[in-house]
Design a protein around this motif. Sequence first.
Motif, PDB file in Angstrom:
ATOM      1  N   GLY A   1       0.709  -1.176  -0.184  1.00 43.80           N
ATOM      2  CA  GLY A   1       0.078  -0.002  -0.007  1.00 43.80           C
ATOM      3  C   GLY A   1       0.879   1.301  -0.106  1.00 43.80           C
ATOM      4  N   SER A   2       2.083   1.290   0.922  1.00 46.17           N
ATOM      5  CA  SER A   2       2.759   2.406   0.852  1.00 46.17           C
ATOM      6  C   SER A   2       3.516   2.700  -0.497  1.00 46.17           C
ATOM      7  CB  SER A   2       3.926   2.162   1.687  1.00 46.17           C
ATOM      8  OG  SER A   2       3.141   2.070   3.089  1.00 46.17           O
ATOM      9  N   LEU A   3       3.814   1.619  -1.120  1.00 44.90           N
ATOM     10  CA  LEU A   3       4.588   1.882  -2.595  1.00 44.90           C
ATOM     11  C   LEU A   3       3.548   2.393  -3.593  1.00 44.90           C
ATOM     12  CD1 LEU A   3       7.106   1.466  -4.182  1.00 44.90           C
ATOM     13  CD2 LEU A   3       6.469  -0.938  -4.365  1.00 44.90           C
ATOM     14  N   GLY A   4       2.322   1.613  -3.509  1.00 49.29           N
ATOM     15  CA  GLY A   4       1.354   1.964  -4.230  1.00 49.29           C
ATOM     16  C   GLY A   4       0.886   3.557  -4.140  1.00 49.29           C
ATOM     17  N   LEU A   5       0.912   3.996  -3.028  1.00 55.98           N
ATOM     18  CA  LEU A   5       0.821   5.365  -2.577  1.00 55.98           C
ATOM     19  C   LEU A   5       1.721   6.295  -3.281  1.00 55.98           C
ATOM     20  CD1 LEU A   5      -1.553   7.088  -0.905  1.00 55.98           C
ATOM     21  CD2 LEU A   5       0.548   7.306   0.566  1.00 55.98           C
ATOM     22  N   VAL A   6       3.085   5.872  -2.932  1.00 51.60           N
ATOM     23  CA  VAL A   6       4.348   6.658  -3.625  1.00 51.60           C
ATOM     24  C   VAL A   6       3.645   6.735  -5.466  1.00 51.60           C
ATOM     25  CG1 VAL A   6       6.530   6.717  -4.077  1.00 51.60           C
ATOM     26  CG2 VAL A   6       5.562   6.093  -1.976  1.00 51.60           C
ATOM     27  N   ILE A   7       3.786   5.569  -6.024  1.00 53.37           N
ATOM     28  CA  ILE A   7       3.727   5.415  -7.355  1.00 53.37           C
ATOM     29  C   ILE A   7       2.424   6.396  -7.728  1.00 53.37           C
ATOM     30  CG2 ILE A   7       2.961   3.869  -9.258  1.00 53.37           C
ATOM     31  CD1 ILE A   7       4.456   1.766  -7.614  1.00 53.37           C
ATOM     32  N   ALA A   8       1.403   6.556  -6.955  1.00 57.45           N
ATOM     33  CA  ALA A   8       0.123   6.998  -7.464  1.00 57.45           C
ATOM     34  C   ALA A   8       0.661   8.441  -7.309  1.00 57.45           C
ATOM     35  CB  ALA A   8      -1.013   7.022  -6.596  1.00 57.45           C
ATOM     36  N   TYR A   9       1.207   9.152  -6.070  1.00 59.93           N
ATOM     37  CA  TYR A   9       1.302  10.641  -5.940  1.00 59.93           C
ATOM     38  C   TYR A   9       2.585  11.250  -6.785  1.00 59.93           C
ATOM     39  CZ  TYR A   9      -2.038  10.590  -1.939  1.00 59.93           C
ATOM     40  OH  TYR A   9      -3.056  10.390  -1.374  1.00 59.93           O
ATOM     41  N   VAL A  10       3.479  10.289  -7.245  1.00 57.38           N
ATOM     42  CA  VAL A  10       4.822  11.221  -7.978  1.00 57.38           C
ATOM     43  C   VAL A  10       4.003  12.010  -9.064  1.00 57.38           C
ATOM     44  CG1 VAL A  10       6.776  10.815  -9.080  1.00 57.38           C
ATOM     45  CG2 VAL A  10       6.611   9.628  -6.983  1.00 57.38           C
ATOM     46  N   PRO A  11       3.456  11.108 -10.041  1.00 58.45           N
ATOM     47  CA  PRO A  11       2.977  11.914 -11.288  1.00 58.45           C
ATOM     48  C   PRO A  11       1.784  13.135 -10.748  1.00 58.45           C
ATOM     49  CG  PRO A  11       2.765   9.830 -11.700  1.00 58.45           C
ATOM     50  CD  PRO A  11       2.854   9.763 -10.105  1.00 58.45           C
ATOM     51  N   LEU A  12       1.145  12.977  -9.719  1.00 59.63           N
ATOM     52  CA  LEU A  12       0.290  13.941  -9.234  1.00 59.63           C
ATOM     53  C   LEU A  12       1.093  15.219  -8.781  1.00 59.63           C
ATOM     54  CD1 LEU A  12      -2.505  12.001  -7.320  1.00 59.63           C
ATOM     55  CD2 LEU A  12      -2.320  12.694  -9.661  1.00 59.63           C
ATOM     56  N   LEU A  13       2.319  14.808  -8.031  1.00 56.61           N
ATOM     57  CA  LEU A  13       3.197  15.932  -7.605  1.00 56.61           C
ATOM     58  C   LEU A  13       3.819  16.722  -8.999  1.00 56.61           C
ATOM     59  CD1 LEU A  13       4.482  17.236  -5.044  1.00 56.61           C
ATOM     60  CD2 LEU A  13       6.236  15.308  -5.021  1.00 56.61           C
ATOM     61  N   LEU A  14       4.080  15.917  -9.749  1.00 58.40           N
ATOM     62  CA  LEU A  14       4.848  16.731 -10.940  1.00 58.40           C
ATOM     63  C   LEU A  14       3.605  17.422 -11.625  1.00 58.40           C
ATOM     64  CD1 LEU A  14       6.870  13.668 -12.451  1.00 58.40           C
ATOM     65  CD2 LEU A  14       7.521  15.559 -11.396  1.00 58.40           C
ATOM     66  N   LEU A  15       2.223  17.142 -11.610  1.00 59.17           N
ATOM     67  CA  LEU A  15       1.316  17.931 -12.231  1.00 59.17           C
ATOM     68  C   LEU A  15       1.281  19.000 -11.437  1.00 59.17           C
ATOM     69  CD1 LEU A  15      -1.380  15.582 -13.278  1.00 59.17           C
ATOM     70  CD2 LEU A  15      -0.115  17.102 -14.762  1.00 59.17           C
ATOM     71  N   ALA A  16       1.124  18.985 -10.108  1.00 63.06           N
ATOM     72  CA  ALA A  16       1.150  20.049  -9.050  1.00 63.06           C
ATOM     73  C   ALA A  16       2.233  21.249  -9.613  1.00 63.06           C
ATOM     74  CB  ALA A  16       1.013  19.782  -7.626  1.00 63.06           C
ATOM     75  N   VAL A  17       3.436  20.561  -9.496  1.00 64.23           N
ATOM     76  CA  VAL A  17       4.484  21.552 -10.041  1.00 64.23           C
ATOM     77  C   VAL A  17       4.346  22.065 -11.257  1.00 64.23           C
ATOM     78  CG1 VAL A  17       6.968  21.901 -10.478  1.00 64.23           C
ATOM     79  CG2 VAL A  17       6.193  20.357  -8.552  1.00 64.23           C
ATOM     80  N   LYS A  18       3.886  21.544 -12.210  1.00 65.00           N
ATOM     81  CA  LYS A  18       3.815  21.961 -13.616  1.00 65.00           C
ATOM     82  C   LYS A  18       2.624  23.186 -13.563  1.00 65.00           C
ATOM     83  CE  LYS A  18       1.732  20.486 -17.826  1.00 65.00           C
ATOM     84  NZ  LYS A  18       2.534  21.435 -18.918  1.00 65.00           N
ATOM     85  N   TYR A  19       1.630  23.039 -12.889  1.00 65.38           N
ATOM     86  CA  TYR A  19       0.616  23.968 -12.742  1.00 65.38           C
ATOM     87  C   TYR A  19       0.918  25.087 -11.508  1.00 65.38           C
ATOM     88  CZ  TYR A  19      -1.933  21.880 -16.781  1.00 65.38           C
ATOM     89  OH  TYR A  19      -1.994  21.122 -17.914  1.00 65.38           O
TER      90      TYR A  19
END
Length: 336
Positions: free
Chosen positions: A312-330
């Motif tokens: 679950g922890s690894l899944g959370l990291v995998i899920a959040y990394v692209p979302l974090l990149l989108l947050a930075v992008k926008y």
Amino acid sequence: MTYWYIFPLVALVSLLLTAVLRRYALRRSIIDIPNARSSHTVPTPRGGGVAIVLTYAFSLFVLALLQWVSIAESVALLGAGLLIAVIGFMDDHGHIAARWRLLGHFVAAGWALFWMQGLPPITVFGFSLNLGWFGHLIGAFYLVWMLNLYNFMDGIDGIASLEAICACVGLSLIYFFSGYETLIWSPLLLAMAVAGFLYWNFPPARIFMGDAGSGFLGIVLGGFSIQAAWIGSEFFFAWLIMLGVFVVDATFTLARRLARGDKVYEAHRSHAYQFASRQFGKHLPVTVSIGVINVVWLFPLALCVTLLGLDGSLGLVIAYVPLLLLAVKYNAGMRE
């Protein structure tokens, strides 16, 4: 599911009740007037989220009486959710000082945790964390943050409604596939109550949710995740994954504003989704894109965590990394 007809009935009641609340708001001039901090340009009635609160509360109360959901679950969710809704409703109609709102938020969180027996041990990267009473304190802060971040993210048409529907339907499917069919009722009822409201809130919105609705959704969804943690840590992480767009955008934005020394309790338009909506010139592409992210990225990862054995922890990291990149992008958290 024998009583499937209950779900469209809940959606219909919510839809009709939202129409009534819209007329009430227009008659009483409960209107959100655009200003420099707004993401909308047209005066729009607010407070429609009360339809979600009333529809879900009544339907869950009935199901508790019929013993289709547990009494402890319904008391936890309704007690905490209704208190937050009342605070939000009063704030929508006037103003409540931030310190009193926050106090009410912690009382509601404490109520929910009491009936849910606190925060259970959580397995993180293979290690079981049993924090005892300190875990309950963390749980209270967690619920308060969930309800506030949901309020922060309710800033463009349809976004908070669609996020709740995606999360609740997604976890209902996961519960079904995992053999926990009795847990489907509560989240699916909430999804239907929100769906009725979404008819009026979909871009371009004809009524806004208001603090009563957004805060209610935040603490109830947070309560669902703690309830899920008692089944297994993987289900707790599944909820966090499905709510990832809101968690990442709100948390990253807050962190950036705190680091800059901003007054974080003041209204602003610096969330990633708000920058994105201004870039596209409308709300619809952003709201729909978030729905697509939930369906094609976050839901499959939540399935991997709950059904395929992905940590679950690894899944959370995998899920959040692209979302974090989108947050930075926008430019989440940057000055406007």
